[in-house]
Motif scaffolding. Structure first.
Motif, mmCIF file in Angstrom:
data_model
loop_
_atom_site.group_PDB
_atom_site.id
_atom_site.type_symbol
_atom_site.label_atom_id
_atom_site.label_comp_id
_atom_site.label_asym_id
_atom_site.label_seq_id
_atom_site.Cartn_x
_atom_site.Cartn_y
_atom_site.Cartn_z
ATOM 1 N N MET A 229 0.845 -1.197 0.000
ATOM 2 C CA MET A 229 0.000 0.000 0.000
ATOM 3 C C MET A 229 0.884 1.251 0.000
ATOM 4 S SD MET A 229 -2.949 1.025 2.730
ATOM 5 C CE MET A 229 -1.872 2.144 3.573
ATOM 6 N N SER A 230 0.577 2.133 -0.883
ATOM 7 C CA SER A 230 1.408 3.335 -0.913
ATOM 8 C C SER A 230 0.940 4.322 0.155
ATOM 9 C CB SER A 230 1.326 3.988 -2.298
ATOM 10 O OG SER A 230 0.037 4.513 -2.497
ATOM 11 N N LYS A 231 1.892 5.027 0.718
ATOM 12 C CA LYS A 231 1.557 5.985 1.776
ATOM 13 C C LYS A 231 1.592 7.400 1.204
ATOM 14 C CE LYS A 231 2.799 3.427 5.890
ATOM 15 N NZ LYS A 231 4.094 2.754 5.804
ATOM 16 N N HIS A 232 0.439 8.087 1.309
ATOM 17 C CA HIS A 232 0.325 9.440 0.802
ATOM 18 C C HIS A 232 0.192 10.420 1.947
ATOM 19 C CE1 HIS A 232 -0.694 7.010 -2.610
ATOM 20 N NE2 HIS A 232 -0.901 8.034 -3.404
ATOM 21 N N LEU A 233 0.840 11.547 1.794
ATOM 22 C CA LEU A 233 0.759 12.582 2.825
ATOM 23 C C LEU A 233 0.851 13.931 2.127
ATOM 24 C CD1 LEU A 233 2.592 12.286 6.174
ATOM 25 C CD2 LEU A 233 2.760 14.405 4.913
ATOM 26 N N LEU A 234 -0.080 14.826 2.457
ATOM 27 C CA LEU A 234 -0.065 16.146 1.832
ATOM 28 C C LEU A 234 0.221 17.210 2.889
ATOM 29 C CD1 LEU A 234 -0.646 17.803 -0.790
ATOM 30 C CD2 LEU A 234 -3.013 18.007 0.032
ATOM 31 N N ILE A 235 1.216 18.034 2.622
ATOM 32 C CA ILE A 235 1.522 19.145 3.534
ATOM 33 C C ILE A 235 0.962 20.401 2.866
ATOM 34 C CG2 ILE A 235 3.332 20.427 4.732
ATOM 35 C CD1 ILE A 235 5.100 17.938 4.523
ATOM 36 N N ARG A 236 -0.060 20.962 3.479
ATOM 37 C CA ARG A 236 -0.837 21.993 2.796
ATOM 38 C C ARG A 236 -0.686 23.370 3.457
ATOM 39 N NH1 ARG A 236 -6.765 20.174 1.904
ATOM 40 N NH2 ARG A 236 -6.086 19.587 -0.190
ATOM 41 N N GLY A 237 -0.530 24.388 2.592
ATOM 42 C CA GLY A 237 -0.661 25.768 3.066
ATOM 43 C C GLY A 237 0.567 26.378 3.714
ATOM 44 N N GLY A 238 1.689 25.698 3.611
ATOM 45 C CA GLY A 238 2.891 26.235 4.248
ATOM 46 C C GLY A 238 3.728 27.094 3.313
ATOM 47 N N THR A 239 4.774 27.684 3.854
ATOM 48 C CA THR A 239 5.763 28.400 3.046
ATOM 49 C C THR A 239 6.973 27.485 2.886
ATOM 50 O OG1 THR A 239 5.017 30.522 3.897
ATOM 51 C CG2 THR A 239 7.216 30.459 2.912
ATOM 52 N N LEU A 240 7.189 27.052 1.646
ATOM 53 C CA LEU A 240 8.349 26.183 1.388
ATOM 54 C C LEU A 240 9.616 27.035 1.365
ATOM 55 C CD1 LEU A 240 6.152 24.156 0.724
ATOM 56 C CD2 LEU A 240 7.407 23.505 -1.336
ATOM 57 N N VAL A 241 10.609 26.589 2.091
ATOM 58 C CA VAL A 241 11.889 27.294 2.088
ATOM 59 C C VAL A 241 12.976 26.328 1.657
ATOM 60 C CG1 VAL A 241 13.488 28.749 3.381
ATOM 61 C CG2 VAL A 241 11.108 28.585 4.126
ATOM 62 N N THR A 242 13.696 26.706 0.625
ATOM 63 C CA THR A 242 14.895 25.954 0.244
ATOM 64 C C THR A 242 16.076 26.911 0.334
ATOM 65 O OG1 THR A 242 14.819 26.557 -2.092
ATOM 66 C CG2 THR A 242 13.533 24.620 -1.420
ATOM 67 N N ALA A 243 17.267 26.389 0.026
ATOM 68 C CA ALA A 243 18.450 27.250 0.046
ATOM 69 C C ALA A 243 18.352 28.332 -1.027
ATOM 70 C CB ALA A 243 19.704 26.410 -0.153
ATOM 71 N N ASP A 244 17.444 28.123 -2.018
ATOM 72 C CA ASP A 244 17.309 29.095 -3.118
ATOM 73 C C ASP A 244 16.202 30.109 -2.919
ATOM 74 O OD1 ASP A 244 19.306 27.822 -4.602
ATOM 75 O OD2 ASP A 244 17.860 26.345 -5.344
ATOM 76 N N ASP A 245 15.054 29.648 -2.392
ATOM 77 C CA ASP A 245 13.921 30.580 -2.342
ATOM 78 C C ASP A 245 12.889 30.187 -1.291
ATOM 79 O OD1 ASP A 245 12.780 28.360 -3.482
ATOM 80 O OD2 ASP A 245 12.222 29.316 -5.365
ATOM 81 N N GLU A 246 11.887 31.064 -1.197
ATOM 82 C CA GLU A 246 10.754 30.909 -0.283
ATOM 83 C C GLU A 246 9.503 31.091 -1.100
ATOM 84 O OE1 GLU A 246 10.165 33.548 3.268
ATOM 85 O OE2 GLU A 246 12.345 33.561 3.240
ATOM 86 N N ARG A 247 8.530 30.178 -1.006
ATOM 87 C CA ARG A 247 7.264 30.385 -1.733
ATOM 88 C C ARG A 247 6.159 29.578 -1.081
ATOM 89 N NH1 ARG A 247 8.126 25.709 -5.783
ATOM 90 N NH2 ARG A 247 10.037 25.025 -4.799
ATOM 91 N N ARG A 248 4.930 30.058 -1.285
ATOM 92 C CA ARG A 248 3.757 29.334 -0.789
ATOM 93 C C ARG A 248 3.522 28.155 -1.703
ATOM 94 N NH1 ARG A 248 0.071 31.957 2.477
ATOM 95 N NH2 ARG A 248 -0.903 29.912 2.463
ATOM 96 N N ALA A 249 3.389 26.967 -1.155
ATOM 97 C CA ALA A 249 3.112 25.790 -1.988
ATOM 98 C C ALA A 249 2.680 24.619 -1.116
ATOM 99 C CB ALA A 249 4.357 25.404 -2.791
ATOM 100 N N ASP A 250 1.972 23.695 -1.748
ATOM 101 C CA ASP A 250 1.656 22.422 -1.096
ATOM 102 C C ASP A 250 2.668 21.392 -1.564
ATOM 103 O OD1 ASP A 250 -0.542 23.806 -0.261
ATOM 104 O OD2 ASP A 250 -1.954 22.810 -1.629
ATOM 105 N N LEU A 251 2.861 20.394 -0.738
ATOM 106 C CA LEU A 251 3.876 19.376 -1.067
ATOM 107 C C LEU A 251 3.284 17.997 -0.799
ATOM 108 C CD1 LEU A 251 7.595 19.627 -0.063
ATOM 109 C CD2 LEU A 251 6.318 17.552 0.426
ATOM 110 N N LEU A 252 3.385 17.128 -1.807
ATOM 111 C CA LEU A 252 2.819 15.775 -1.693
ATOM 112 C C LEU A 252 3.936 14.753 -1.539
ATOM 113 C CD1 LEU A 252 0.272 13.897 -1.947
ATOM 114 C CD2 LEU A 252 0.778 13.794 -4.412
ATOM 115 N N VAL A 253 3.739 13.852 -0.571
ATOM 116 C CA VAL A 253 4.710 12.784 -0.312
ATOM 117 C C VAL A 253 4.055 11.451 -0.654
ATOM 118 C CG1 VAL A 253 6.001 11.577 1.500
ATOM 119 C CG2 VAL A 253 5.802 14.083 1.565
ATOM 120 N N ILE A 254 4.723 10.664 -1.464
ATOM 121 C CA ILE A 254 4.244 9.305 -1.737
ATOM 122 C C ILE A 254 5.394 8.330 -1.515
ATOM 123 C CG2 ILE A 254 3.278 7.715 -3.453
ATOM 124 C CD1 ILE A 254 1.941 10.020 -4.834
ATOM 125 N N ASP A 255 5.119 7.308 -0.714
ATOM 126 C CA ASP A 255 6.114 6.258 -0.480
ATOM 127 C C ASP A 255 7.486 6.808 -0.086
ATOM 128 O OD1 ASP A 255 4.300 4.265 -0.952
ATOM 129 O OD2 ASP A 255 4.840 4.032 -3.070
#
Ligand code: DUC
Ligand code: ZN
Ligand code: ZN
Ligand code: ZN
Length: 492
Positions: free
Chosen positions: A1-27
């Motif tokens: 069974m695959s495991k799905h997880l959605l992180i919704r409504g946050g501000t994504l921060v990477t070493a390059d930038d910051e932006r509003r986005a959702d992020l989906l995790v599968i397996d």
């Protein structure tokens, strides 16, 4: 069974930038990242984490820890399970620990032993392997470790005479070999001969308590060794990485070399950024002894230089040298500071200390925070973008960071297996709300959910690009000193 997880409504921060986005995790992997305008729908059965008001960042990578290390007549109290659990509680999802062979112990034997100890880890981990002695078998084992076991970094202790110290002969042999392999040499830079001599002098002068420790390891001792390691690396044309840069003297050596284009990397420990040497003047012996680590805490003015080094990029990574000893262990040195096991806690609070004292004080942007707590280490130790990024396809090692959460750091409430905290009483704002290790929620709402043995060993292939770049520079601009000793084609 695959495991799905959605992180919704946050501000994504990477070493390059910051932006509003959702992020989906599968397996266990990052499967999708939305645009700012259009969110992602949760697949059927997916868990949804509300990250509104929070930052979503790559989990921290601590490139310098010592779990259950046999050291100075005892064994570090934190094991790979408790240590990686404490890491998760603080938003760190990967540790690079050290295999440290005893003199004459085959490197592969030590590596196998450490792999066994680490099987209980709850987050992903990897190993630097220390070169503590030299013969042809070490030369061969370095090759095997690099080719077959994903080890792309070798550590050298320039201190701890009579135990694990490397002299220049070992440094030159090992740096040369690492260069052939495209592996990175790292060094603990302190002149071990000087430390040894100063320890005897300080002790014979009647200073037997923890205050003798910093007196026997002044900044000059670190600066000398840092410069020597950097110069050896320059002559041999290999990159080098300084662990726990603690003082201006070492930072100057790094800065000079980097300004000349030499590929030198340097790490700073969170604790050296915020704690100074007044801790050794504490009248409580136990408290002072709990701060005995090497290099020691420095006079306050060194901290400004270290922060500037971090902000300017002269220092690229932050670590902890997490190496825990409980009070009875520290008391092994009750009447002789030279016998106090060296080491402090740190893995649980590195991210919060850097967020509070770095980002909240305006010294670092959130993106710079991600760079120095995760991405830069992933790049230098060649696990990027699988680690240290939020790219599609990357491991879902993620921290959802609540920038408003306030807490007071204390040994009474921490998860580290040590009866003391060097940050005791420090108030910090900013803490993980959720920590994910390869897609599994391992910490949420202040509760640990780690399980023994779910962490995985991470192979780190050798990094030809760094090596190649170093060679190019030297061939184009300035031959290495070794190359200058050879006849040119015209000379025959
Ligand atoms: N320094 C410490 O304080 N502990 C472990 C090893 C080291 O170099
Ligand atoms: Zn292997
Ligand atoms: Zn060290
Ligand atoms: Zn260390």
């Amino acid at each position: 069974m695959s495991k799905h997880l959605l992180i919704r409504g946050g501000t994504l921060v990477t070493a390059d930038d910051e932006r509003r986005a959702d992020l989906l995790v599968i397996d266990g992997k990052i499967a999708a990242v939305s645009t700012a305008d259009e969110g992602l729908d949760a697949p059927a059965g997916a868990r949804v984490i509300d990250a509104g008001g929070a930052y979503v960042m790559p989990g921290g990578i601590d490139p310098h820890t010592h779990m259950e290390l046999p050291f100075m007549g005892t064994v570090a109290s934190e094991d790979f399970f408790t240590g990686t659990s404490a890491a998760a509680a603080g938003g760190t999802t990967m540790a690079i620990d050290f295999v440290i062979p005893s003199p004459k112990e085959p490197l592969l034997d030590a590596y196998t032993k450490w792999r066994g100890w680490a099987e209980k880890a709850a987050c992903d981990y990897s190993f630097h392997v220390a070169v503590t002695w030299w013969d042809e078998s070490v030369h061969a084992d370095m090759g095997t470790l690099a080719a077959e076991h994903g080890v792309n970094s070798f550590k050298h202790f320039m201190a701890y005479k009579g135990a694990i110290m490397c002299d220049d002969e070992v440094l030159v042999n090992s740096f040369t070999r690492a260069g052939e392999l495209g592996a990175l040499c790292t060094v603990h830079a302190e002149n071990g001969e000087l430390v040894w001599a100063l320890q005897q002098r300080v002790f014979e002068a009647g200073i037997t308590g923890p205050e003798g420790h910093p007196r026997s390891r002044p900044p000059e001792v670190e600066g000398e060794a840092a410069n020597r390691a950097i110069r050896i690396a320059e002559v041999l044309g290999v990159p080098v990485y300084l662990v726990h840069t603690s003082c201006i003297d070492a930072l100057e050596a790094v800065t000079r070399a980097r300004l000349e284009g030499q590929r030198v990397f340097a790490e700073v420990l969170a604790q050296h950024l915020v704690i100074d040497d007044s801790v050794y003047r504490d009248r409580d012996w136990d408290r002072a002894a709990h701060h005995v680590m090497s290099p020691p805490f420095r006079p306050k003015h060194h901290q400004d230089a270290l922060w500037a080094g971090l902000a300017s990029g002269m220092l690229q990574t932050t670590a902890t040298d997490h190496c825990c000893f409980c009070t009875p262990q520290k008391r092994m040195g009750l009447d002789d500071f030279r016998k106090i096991p060296n080491g402090t806690n740190g893995i649980e609070d590195r991210m919060a200390v850097l967020w509070h004292h770095g980002v909240r004080s305006g010294k670092l942007t959130p993106s710079e925070f991600v760079a120095v707590t995760s991405t830069n280490a992933a790049k230098i130790f060649n696990v990027y973008p699988r680690k240290g990024s939020l790219a599609v396809g990357a491991d879902a090692d993620i921290v959802v960071w609540d920038p408003k959460r306030e807490r007071t750091i204390s040994a009474a409430t921490h998860n580290q297996n040590i009866d003391f905290s060097i940050y005791e009483g420090m108030e910090v704002i900013g803490a993980p709300a959720y920590t994910l290790s390869r897609g599994r929620v391992v910490y949420e709402d202040g509760q640990l959910k780690t399980e023994k043995g779910t962490g995985r060993y991470v192979d780190r292939p050798c990094h030809a690009p760094y090596w190649a770049a170093q060679r190019l520079r030297n061939e184009g601009a300035k031959a290495t000193a070794v190359e200058r000793t050879l006849p040119t084609p015209e000379e025959g």
